[in-house]
Design a protein around this motif. Structure first.
Motif, PDB file in Angstrom:
ATOM      1  N   MET A 102       0.545  -1.164   0.145  1.00  0.00           N
ATOM      2  CA  MET A 102       0.055  -0.074  -0.076  1.00  0.00           C
ATOM      3  C   MET A 102       0.856   1.271   0.053  1.00  0.00           C
ATOM      4  N   LEU A 103       1.997   1.249   0.542  1.00  0.00           N
ATOM      5  CA  LEU A 103       2.959   2.582   0.727  1.00  0.00           C
ATOM      6  C   LEU A 103       3.595   2.579  -0.724  1.00  0.00           C
ATOM      7  N   PHE A 104       3.828   1.522  -1.509  1.00  0.00           N
ATOM      8  CA  PHE A 104       4.400   1.500  -2.783  1.00  0.00           C
ATOM      9  C   PHE A 104       3.289   2.014  -3.723  1.00  0.00           C
ATOM     10  N   ALA A 105       2.333   1.639  -3.610  1.00  0.00           N
ATOM     11  CA  ALA A 105       0.885   2.346  -4.289  1.00  0.00           C
ATOM     12  C   ALA A 105       0.779   4.028  -4.084  1.00  0.00           C
ATOM     13  N   ALA A 106       0.848   4.134  -2.877  1.00  0.00           N
ATOM     14  CA  ALA A 106       0.621   5.436  -2.422  1.00  0.00           C
ATOM     15  C   ALA A 106       1.815   6.380  -3.035  1.00  0.00           C
ATOM     16  N   PHE A 148      13.258   2.490  -2.992  1.00  0.00           N
ATOM     17  CA  PHE A 148      14.467   1.576  -2.873  1.00  0.00           C
ATOM     18  C   PHE A 148      14.381   1.149  -1.185  1.00  0.00           C
ATOM     19  N   MET A 149      14.219   2.286  -0.376  1.00  0.00           N
ATOM     20  CA  MET A 149      14.176   2.009   1.147  1.00  0.00           C
ATOM     21  C   MET A 149      13.208   1.040   1.653  1.00  0.00           C
ATOM     22  N   GLN A 150      11.816   1.045   1.041  1.00  0.00           N
ATOM     23  CA  GLN A 150      11.027   0.230   1.289  1.00  0.00           C
ATOM     24  C   GLN A 150      10.929  -1.199   0.913  1.00  0.00           C
ATOM     25  N   LEU A 151      11.578  -1.649  -0.525  1.00  0.00           N
ATOM     26  CA  LEU A 151      11.776  -2.637  -0.966  1.00  0.00           C
ATOM     27  C   LEU A 151      13.088  -3.422  -0.201  1.00  0.00           C
ATOM     28  N   THR A 152      13.860  -2.606   0.263  1.00  0.00           N
ATOM     29  CA  THR A 152      15.078  -3.282   1.156  1.00  0.00           C
ATOM     30  C   THR A 152      14.990  -3.241   2.406  1.00  0.00           C
TER      31      THR A 152
END
Length: 136
Positions: free
Chosen positions: A17-21, A61-65
Motif C-alpha cells: 500500500m505504501l508502494f502504491a501511495a 528503494f528503502m521500502q523494498l530493501t
C-alpha cells in the motif's frame, strides 16, 4: 537464551500500500506540474520533476530493501529494528494498555516505543513477558 519473533504477513500489505501511495503521489505531482506548466519556466518544471522522481525512487528503494520487523532475544538483551538494546540499559518497561504500544524507558529517561502490532497476539504477550522478566 536465543529466541526470534517475526512479523505477520499483514506487514507485506502495508508495504504494498505504501508502494502504491508513493507511485500515486508521483503521478498526481506530475499532473499538477503539467497544469502549472503554463505559469512556470520549462527548466523549473524539469528540475522539480527530477528532484521528486529521485525522492520517489529513494523511498521505494528503502521500502523494498527494508526487512520485516522482528525481535531477536539473546542473553544480554534484544535486537529490535537494527538496534541492540541491553537489559542493563533499561530503567523500566511500560506494557501495552488498551491498544497502546509498550514502551521501554532507558536509564537516561529516553523512551522507545516498541511497535508490536505487526506480531501475533501470542507473540506480543510473550515478547512483553520476556522483557518484563529480564529487567532488573
Amino acid at each position: 537464551m536465543h529466541k526470534e519473533f517475526k512479523a505477520t504477513s499483514l506487514y507485506i500489505i502495508k508495504a504494498v500500500m505504501l508502494f502504491a501511495a508513493v507511485i500515486t503521489a508521483f503521478l498526481v505531482f506530475n499532473f499538477i506540474m503539467m497544469l502549472l506548466n503554463a505559469f512556470i519556466p520549462m527548466w523549473l518544471f524539469y528540475v522539480l520533476n527530477i528532484v521528486f522522481a529521485l525522492f520517489t525512487l529513494l523511498f521505494l528503494f528503502m521500502q523494498l530493501t527494508s526487512k520485516k520487523p522482528g525481535f531477536v532475544f539473546h542473553d544480554d538483551g534484544f535486537k529490535y529494528k537494527r538496534k541492540n538494546i541491553n537489559y542493563i540499559d533499561i530503567k523500566s518497561f511500560i506494557p501495552s494498555q488498551g491498544g497502546s504500544e509498550p514502551e521501554v524507558v532507558f536509564n537516561d529517561n529516553n523512551t522507545h516505543v516498541l511497535e508490536l502490532s505487526w506480531f501475533s497476539k501470542k507473540d506480543r504477550h510473550e515478547i512483553e513477558q520476556i522483557i518484563a522478566l529480564n529487567i532488573k
